[in-house]
Design a protein around this motif. Structure first.
Motif, mmCIF file in Angstrom:
data_model
loop_
_atom_site.group_PDB
_atom_site.id
_atom_site.type_symbol
_atom_site.label_atom_id
_atom_site.label_comp_id
_atom_site.label_asym_id
_atom_site.label_seq_id
_atom_site.Cartn_x
_atom_site.Cartn_y
_atom_site.Cartn_z
ATOM 1 N N MET A 1 2.202 -4.112 -2.496
ATOM 2 C CA MET A 1 2.390 -4.233 -3.094
ATOM 3 C C MET A 1 2.386 -3.740 -4.743
ATOM 4 S SD MET A 1 -1.412 -6.581 -3.201
ATOM 5 C CE MET A 1 -1.224 -7.244 -1.627
ATOM 6 N N GLY A 2 2.326 -2.493 -4.418
ATOM 7 C CA GLY A 2 2.950 -2.066 -5.909
ATOM 8 C C GLY A 2 3.544 -0.752 -5.607
ATOM 9 N N LEU A 3 4.226 0.122 -6.663
ATOM 10 C CA LEU A 3 4.347 1.074 -5.666
ATOM 11 C C LEU A 3 3.601 1.339 -4.854
ATOM 12 C CD1 LEU A 3 4.735 4.808 -6.820
ATOM 13 C CD2 LEU A 3 6.567 3.277 -5.073
ATOM 14 N N VAL A 4 4.179 -0.588 -5.406
ATOM 15 C CA VAL A 4 2.874 -1.004 -5.324
ATOM 16 C C VAL A 4 2.311 -0.148 -4.832
ATOM 17 C CG1 VAL A 4 4.233 -2.899 -3.959
ATOM 18 C CG2 VAL A 4 2.246 -3.673 -4.238
ATOM 19 N N SER A 5 2.888 0.390 -4.975
ATOM 20 C CA SER A 5 2.921 0.882 -4.167
ATOM 21 C C SER A 5 3.048 0.739 -3.132
ATOM 22 C CB SER A 5 2.225 1.904 -4.008
ATOM 23 O OG SER A 5 2.419 2.496 -2.732
ATOM 24 N N ASN A 6 1.379 1.292 -2.390
ATOM 25 C CA ASN A 6 0.847 1.631 -0.717
ATOM 26 C C ASN A 6 0.407 -0.352 -0.800
ATOM 27 O OD1 ASN A 6 -1.321 0.335 1.036
ATOM 28 N ND2 ASN A 6 -0.397 1.194 2.126
ATOM 29 N N GLN A 111 2.990 -2.910 8.161
ATOM 30 C CA GLN A 111 4.388 -3.442 7.990
ATOM 31 C C GLN A 111 5.384 -2.499 6.507
ATOM 32 O OE1 GLN A 111 6.536 -6.684 9.730
ATOM 33 N NE2 GLN A 111 5.612 -5.825 11.263
ATOM 34 N N LEU A 112 4.052 -2.915 5.456
ATOM 35 C CA LEU A 112 4.744 -2.341 4.322
ATOM 36 C C LEU A 112 4.296 -1.276 3.912
ATOM 37 C CD1 LEU A 112 5.184 -3.195 1.438
ATOM 38 C CD2 LEU A 112 3.033 -4.245 0.910
ATOM 39 N N ARG A 113 3.194 -0.384 4.582
ATOM 40 C CA ARG A 113 2.401 0.730 4.226
ATOM 41 C C ARG A 113 3.031 1.787 5.016
ATOM 42 N NH1 ARG A 113 -1.545 0.175 7.498
ATOM 43 N NH2 ARG A 113 -3.193 -0.531 6.224
ATOM 44 N N GLU A 114 3.755 1.179 6.244
ATOM 45 C CA GLU A 114 4.249 2.300 6.795
ATOM 46 C C GLU A 114 6.016 2.613 6.034
ATOM 47 O OE1 GLU A 114 7.365 2.952 10.835
ATOM 48 O OE2 GLU A 114 5.461 1.151 10.644
ATOM 49 N N ARG A 115 6.666 1.729 5.040
ATOM 50 C CA ARG A 115 8.072 1.926 4.692
ATOM 51 C C ARG A 115 7.670 1.987 3.306
ATOM 52 N NH1 ARG A 115 11.229 -3.425 3.813
ATOM 53 N NH2 ARG A 115 12.532 -2.028 2.932
ATOM 54 N N LEU A 116 6.570 2.275 2.539
ATOM 55 C CA LEU A 116 6.132 2.283 1.243
ATOM 56 C C LEU A 116 5.835 3.911 1.798
ATOM 57 C CD1 LEU A 116 4.037 -0.222 -0.205
ATOM 58 C CD2 LEU A 116 6.305 0.862 -1.154
ATOM 59 N N ILE A 117 5.171 4.613 2.558
ATOM 60 C CA ILE A 117 4.017 5.675 2.191
ATOM 61 C C ILE A 117 5.060 7.064 2.228
ATOM 62 C CG2 ILE A 117 4.406 6.552 4.980
ATOM 63 C CD1 ILE A 117 1.487 6.637 2.887
ATOM 64 N N TRP A 144 8.616 -3.105 -2.059
ATOM 65 C CA TRP A 144 7.733 -4.474 -2.496
ATOM 66 C C TRP A 144 8.946 -5.662 -2.456
ATOM 67 C CZ3 TRP A 144 3.424 -7.401 -1.355
ATOM 68 C CH2 TRP A 144 3.020 -8.235 -2.056
ATOM 69 N N PHE A 145 9.242 -5.667 -2.944
ATOM 70 C CA PHE A 145 9.857 -7.302 -3.581
ATOM 71 C C PHE A 145 10.888 -7.404 -2.283
ATOM 72 C CE2 PHE A 145 8.985 -6.540 -7.876
ATOM 73 C CZ PHE A 145 8.160 -7.105 -8.025
ATOM 74 N N ASP A 146 11.799 -6.068 -1.552
ATOM 75 C CA ASP A 146 12.313 -6.930 -0.484
ATOM 76 C C ASP A 146 12.112 -8.016 0.818
ATOM 77 O OD1 ASP A 146 15.170 -6.640 0.786
ATOM 78 O OD2 ASP A 146 13.912 -4.971 1.898
#
Length: 257
Positions: A1-6, A111-117, A144-146
């Motif tokens: 969620m934001g850089l959205v991060s994580n 899944q989001l966390r894995e991409r962002l980490i 995040w927006f993807d």
């Protein structure tokens, strides 16, 4: 969620990408009920693996139905039809539709966390300068927006998990805290001389995550009218503006954090 991060885990419905939650699994409606840990192998899979595969299929079905028709309009019968399994297998893994919703939400956020980490907390640390932050912020918000481009992800994460129950609210709060910390971590890394208290880090993280969520909500409502680069850039401006304000504070000497 934001850089959205994580707070992991894509594209519009017409051109969806496959994710772990959406992978096509083999039909299993001829399988027989067995204990998760006791029983003979069937179709080349051990009993516990068959249980895990059936659970994954229900999560896949949950992503599809919760993300298209909504949690409150989904039934166990409908999920079983989508997963091509019987209701006894549903209750083998989940006590209720709410339990499945929580599993779906955890899966998407993982899944989001894995991409962002790798963006927010890369294996190779940044040099610790403000100039490091902008490209990392761009990459993180783009992820995040993807993912928000997948209408199912957007509907579940931004809407369907809200106001269901105290237990679901607690899970949402847990994920939001985690993503807020992951969001604010690059700020601290870019300005190491700035010592933020835990409370102020939490407040800054929530503010940044909130901005990303609100921009994403508006983007979805607008039918993704604005180019993705514009919504990404908007959130990056908020992040960089925050960094600039913190730099100003750091240059003025100690201030209550």
């Amino acid at each position: 969620m934001g850089l959205v991060s994580n707070v992991g885990m894509t594209v519009p419905t017409k051109t969806r990408r496959r994710t772990a939650a959406h992978a096509v699994l083999p039909r299993d409606d001829t399988d027989t009920a067995t204990s998760p840990t006791v029983g003979r192998a069937y179709g080349g899979l051990a009993p516990q693996d068959r249980v895990a595969a059936r659970r994954a299929r229900f999560i896949e079905a949950g992503v599809e139905l919760f993300g298209t028709q909504g949690f409150r309009n989904t039934t166990v019968r409908g999920l079983c039809a989508a997963a091509r399994l019987t209701d006894r297998y549903f209750y083998e893994s989940f006590d209720s539709l709410e339990a499945l919703l929580m599993a779906v939400y955890r899966t998407l956020m993982a899944q989001l966390r894995e991409r962002l980490i790798g963006v927010a907390m890369p294996a190779e640390p940044a040099s610790g300068t403000p100039g490091d932050l902008e490209p990392r912020a761009m990459a993180g918000y783009d992820i995040w927006f993807d993912m928000v481009r997948d209408r199912r992800f957007a509907r579940i994460v931004l809407h369907e998990v809200l106001g269901v129950s105290a237990e679901v609210d607690a899970l949402y709060e847990e994920c939001t805290r985690e993503f807020a910390e992951l969001t604010v971590a690059p700020l601290q890394a870019a300005l190491p001389r700035l010592h933020l208290s835990a409370e102020r880090r939490a407040l800054l993280g929530r503010a940044l995550v909130g901005a990303a969520v609100q921009v994403a909500t508006m983007w979805v409502i607008s039918e993704y009218r604005q180019p993705q680069r514009e919504v990404v850039r908007t959130c990056v401006l908020v992040m960089m503006g925050t960094l600039g304000a913190l730099e100003g504070e750091a240059g003025q000497g100690p201030r209550p954090a």
